[in-house]
Scaffold this motif. Structure first.
Motif, PDB file in Angstrom:
ATOM      1  N   GLU A   1      19.986 -18.811  -1.992  1.00  0.00           N
ATOM      2  CA  GLU A   1      18.716 -18.505  -1.352  1.00  0.00           C
ATOM      3  C   GLU A   1      18.337 -17.026  -1.464  1.00  0.00           C
ATOM      4  N   ASN A   2      19.139 -16.253  -2.201  1.00  0.00           N
ATOM      5  CA  ASN A   2      18.911 -14.801  -2.310  1.00  0.00           C
ATOM      6  C   ASN A   2      18.798 -14.154  -0.929  1.00  0.00           C
ATOM      7  N   ALA A   3      19.680 -14.576  -0.022  1.00  0.00           N
ATOM      8  CA  ALA A   3      19.608 -14.136   1.368  1.00  0.00           C
ATOM      9  C   ALA A   3      20.864 -13.402   1.827  1.00  0.00           C
ATOM     10  N   LEU A   4      21.657 -12.890   0.885  1.00  0.00           N
ATOM     11  CA  LEU A   4      22.806 -12.074   1.250  1.00  0.00           C
ATOM     12  C   LEU A   4      22.348 -10.670   1.612  1.00  0.00           C
ATOM     13  N   ASP A   5      22.961 -10.091   2.621  1.00  0.00           N
ATOM     14  CA  ASP A   5      22.675  -8.705   3.020  1.00  0.00           C
ATOM     15  C   ASP A   5      23.609  -7.792   2.229  1.00  0.00           C
ATOM     16  N   SER A   6      23.097  -7.170   1.204  1.00  0.00           N
ATOM     17  CA  SER A   6      23.943  -6.402   0.281  1.00  0.00           C
ATOM     18  C   SER A   6      24.275  -5.002   0.778  1.00  0.00           C
ATOM     19  N   ASP A   7      23.539  -4.528   1.779  1.00  0.00           N
ATOM     20  CA  ASP A   7      23.807  -3.162   2.257  1.00  0.00           C
ATOM     21  C   ASP A   7      23.849  -3.078   3.783  1.00  0.00           C
ATOM     22  N   GLY A   8      24.243  -4.177   4.417  1.00  0.00           N
ATOM     23  CA  GLY A   8      24.334  -4.199   5.873  1.00  0.00           C
ATOM     24  C   GLY A   8      25.573  -3.486   6.386  1.00  0.00           C
ATOM     25  N   LYS A   9      25.653  -3.343   7.694  1.00  0.00           N
ATOM     26  CA  LYS A   9      26.766  -2.631   8.329  1.00  0.00           C
ATOM     27  C   LYS A   9      27.879  -3.573   8.782  1.00  0.00           C
ATOM     28  N   GLY A  10      27.632  -4.874   8.750  1.00  0.00           N
ATOM     29  CA  GLY A  10      28.663  -5.823   9.157  1.00  0.00           C
ATOM     30  C   GLY A  10      28.994  -5.755  10.634  1.00  0.00           C
TER      31      GLY A  10
ATOM     32  N   TYR B   1      36.401 -18.043  16.505  1.00  0.00           N
ATOM     33  CA  TYR B   1      36.867 -16.760  15.976  1.00  0.00           C
ATOM     34  C   TYR B   1      37.558 -16.954  14.623  1.00  0.00           C
ATOM     35  N   THR B   2      38.176 -18.110  14.409  1.00  0.00           N
ATOM     36  CA  THR B   2      38.840 -18.344  13.124  1.00  0.00           C
ATOM     37  C   THR B   2      37.815 -18.449  11.995  1.00  0.00           C
ATOM     38  N   VAL B   3      36.608 -18.916  12.313  1.00  0.00           N
ATOM     39  CA  VAL B   3      35.525 -18.945  11.324  1.00  0.00           C
ATOM     40  C   VAL B   3      34.967 -17.544  11.112  1.00  0.00           C
ATOM     41  N   VAL B   4      34.794 -16.793  12.195  1.00  0.00           N
ATOM     42  CA  VAL B   4      34.320 -15.408  12.077  1.00  0.00           C
ATOM     43  C   VAL B   4      35.259 -14.602  11.172  1.00  0.00           C
ATOM     44  N   LYS B   5      36.542 -14.809  11.333  1.00  0.00           N
ATOM     45  CA  LYS B   5      37.521 -14.079  10.517  1.00  0.00           C
ATOM     46  C   LYS B   5      37.278 -14.326   9.030  1.00  0.00           C
ATOM     47  N   GLU B   6      37.044 -15.578   8.660  1.00  0.00           N
ATOM     48  CA  GLU B   6      36.810 -15.909   7.256  1.00  0.00           C
ATOM     49  C   GLU B   6      35.475 -15.361   6.767  1.00  0.00           C
ATOM     50  N   LEU B   7      34.458 -15.383   7.613  1.00  0.00           N
ATOM     51  CA  LEU B   7      33.166 -14.821   7.245  1.00  0.00           C
ATOM     52  C   LEU B   7      33.255 -13.315   7.042  1.00  0.00           C
ATOM     53  N   GLN B   8      33.987 -12.641   7.926  1.00  0.00           N
ATOM     54  CA  GLN B   8      34.143 -11.196   7.771  1.00  0.00           C
ATOM     55  C   GLN B   8      34.910 -10.856   6.501  1.00  0.00           C
ATOM     56  N   ARG B   9      35.827 -11.710   6.117  1.00  0.00           N
ATOM     57  CA  ARG B   9      36.596 -11.471   4.891  1.00  0.00           C
ATOM     58  C   ARG B   9      35.715 -11.661   3.653  1.00  0.00           C
ATOM     59  N   LEU B  10      34.919 -12.733   3.642  1.00  0.00           N
ATOM     60  CA  LEU B  10      34.095 -13.041   2.476  1.00  0.00           C
ATOM     61  C   LEU B  10      32.800 -12.232   2.422  1.00  0.00           C
ATOM     62  N   LEU B  11      32.225 -11.945   3.602  1.00  0.00           N
ATOM     63  CA  LEU B  11      30.909 -11.318   3.684  1.00  0.00           C
ATOM     64  C   LEU B  11      30.971 -10.108   4.621  1.00  0.00           C
ATOM     65  N   PRO B  12      31.681  -9.058   4.224  1.00  0.00           N
ATOM     66  CA  PRO B  12      31.924  -7.927   5.127  1.00  0.00           C
ATOM     67  C   PRO B  12      30.677  -7.151   5.535  1.00  0.00           C
ATOM     68  N   LYS B  13      29.580  -7.302   4.811  1.00  0.00           N
ATOM     69  CA  LYS B  13      28.362  -6.555   5.138  1.00  0.00           C
ATOM     70  C   LYS B  13      27.390  -7.336   6.014  1.00  0.00           C
ATOM     71  N   GLU B  14      27.707  -8.583   6.267  1.00  0.00           N
ATOM     72  CA  GLU B  14      26.815  -9.413   7.074  1.00  0.00           C
ATOM     73  C   GLU B  14      27.015  -9.164   8.576  1.00  0.00           C
ATOM     74  N   ASP B  15      25.909  -9.067   9.297  1.00  0.00           N
ATOM     75  CA  ASP B  15      25.972  -9.023  10.757  1.00  0.00           C
ATOM     76  C   ASP B  15      26.268 -10.429  11.276  1.00  0.00           C
ATOM     77  N   ILE B  16      27.130 -10.516  12.275  1.00  0.00           N
ATOM     78  CA  ILE B  16      27.533 -11.809  12.823  1.00  0.00           C
ATOM     79  C   ILE B  16      27.354 -11.806  14.334  1.00  0.00           C
ATOM     80  N   ILE B  17      26.736 -12.859  14.831  1.00  0.00           N
ATOM     81  CA  ILE B  17      26.604 -13.087  16.268  1.00  0.00           C
ATOM     82  C   ILE B  17      27.436 -14.320  16.614  1.00  0.00           C
ATOM     83  N   PHE B  18      28.327 -14.169  17.586  1.00  0.00           N
ATOM     84  CA  PHE B  18      29.182 -15.288  18.004  1.00  0.00           C
ATOM     85  C   PHE B  18      28.831 -15.687  19.426  1.00  0.00           C
TER      86      PHE B  18
END
Length: 272
Positions: A224-233, A18-35
């Motif tokens: 890799e041009n693989a960022l989700d620029s308009d995702g829901k996070g 969860y501590t990694v998820v927290k940092e990912l959500q901070r840096l990449l708020p539009k990315e979908d995350i599966i834990f």
């Protein structure tokens, strides 16, 4: 090339990731995350290498079936063995140990302690990675066999936490009274950083590799041009143990409210 719309996977032997998820959500708020947190088999750090690899492959296969574009291995113990399973998967896998070593190298530290599981401490993985760039840096590992399990049990029993720290980190602090930098070499451990600071104020620099791991993933997806620029996070949690505990801990750690928390079958250890 990774699919920009695919989710980021995060896996851990328990909820420390969860501590990694927290940092990912901070840096990449539009990315979908599966834990995926394998709380039932936690801690991996007290198991054999073959057993750890057996469990790890089952976790990675689960995330593969979710069509992840990249995986953050938030478990230091699992990360020590990354060379033994990365070739089996097409998606890139990021090691939390590599992230922690990168922090030490960037800071140019002359000495550093590592509080981790027993397996991680015995593996010498941090020593090898740090010494590739800083051969003269003194690295002092300290295994902590019960702390991750105590945290995973919930309740944050302060007496049990402090006792475990005194019986492990206490030896390191006493042996090296001038040591002031400590890698939190298990993603559960940032959750008890205040206990560490209170008991051992000599450690003025606590290094949490989660932030660096998230940054390395962001940089990779950018290349890799693989960022989700308009995702829901969106954020989805899968656990092999207590769903309600995993749900409540998202608030404790400061994560976005998960869209779902689902119980899934636990990986099967060797010999069972």
């Amino acid at each position: 090339m990774p699919d920009a719309k695919a989710p980021i996977g995060v896996m851990d032997a328990g909820l420390g990731g969860y501590t990694v998820v927290k940092e990912l959500q901070r840096l990449l708020p539009k990315e979908d995350i599966i834990f995926l947190g394998d709380g039932k088999n936690q801690p991996y750090g007290n198991r054999s290498e073959k057993d750890i690899l057996c469990l790890t492959h089952q976790c990675l296969d689960f995330l593969k079936d979710k069509y992840v574009k990249v995986v953050a291995v938030a478990c230091n113990t699992i990360s020590t063995l990354i060379d033994k399973y990365q070739p089996d998967y097409e998606f890139r896998i990021f090691s939390i140990v590599q992230a922690g070593s990168t922090d030490v190298i960037k800071l140019g530290l002359r000495q550093v302690g590592i509080l981790s599981t027993v397996f991680t401490a015995n593996s010498g993985c941090y020593d090898r990675l740090i010494h590739q760039e800083l051969p003269r840096t003194a690295v002092y590992p300290q295994g902590c066999p019960r702390l991750a399990r105590i945290i995973e049990d919930g309740g944050f029993d302060q007496e049990r936490i402090d006792t475990e720290l005194r019986e492990t980190l206490g030896h390191l602090a006493q042996a090296h009274p001038d040591l002031d930098s400590l890698i939190l070499g298990c993603t559960h451990f940032p959750m008890v950083s205040e206990n560490i600071r209170r008991l051992y104020p000599q450690f003025t620099r606590l290094i949490n590799p989660a932030a660096t791991q998230a940054r390395l993933i962001k940089e990779y997806l950018e290349r890799e041009n693989a960022l989700d620029s308009d995702g829901k996070g969106t954020f989805r949690v899968y656990t092999t143990s207590d769903c309600e505990f995993y749900r409540s801990m998202t608030d404790h750690v400061g994560l976005k409210t998960p869209a779902s928390v689902e119980l899934v079958p636990a990986p099967i250890p060797l010999g069972k």
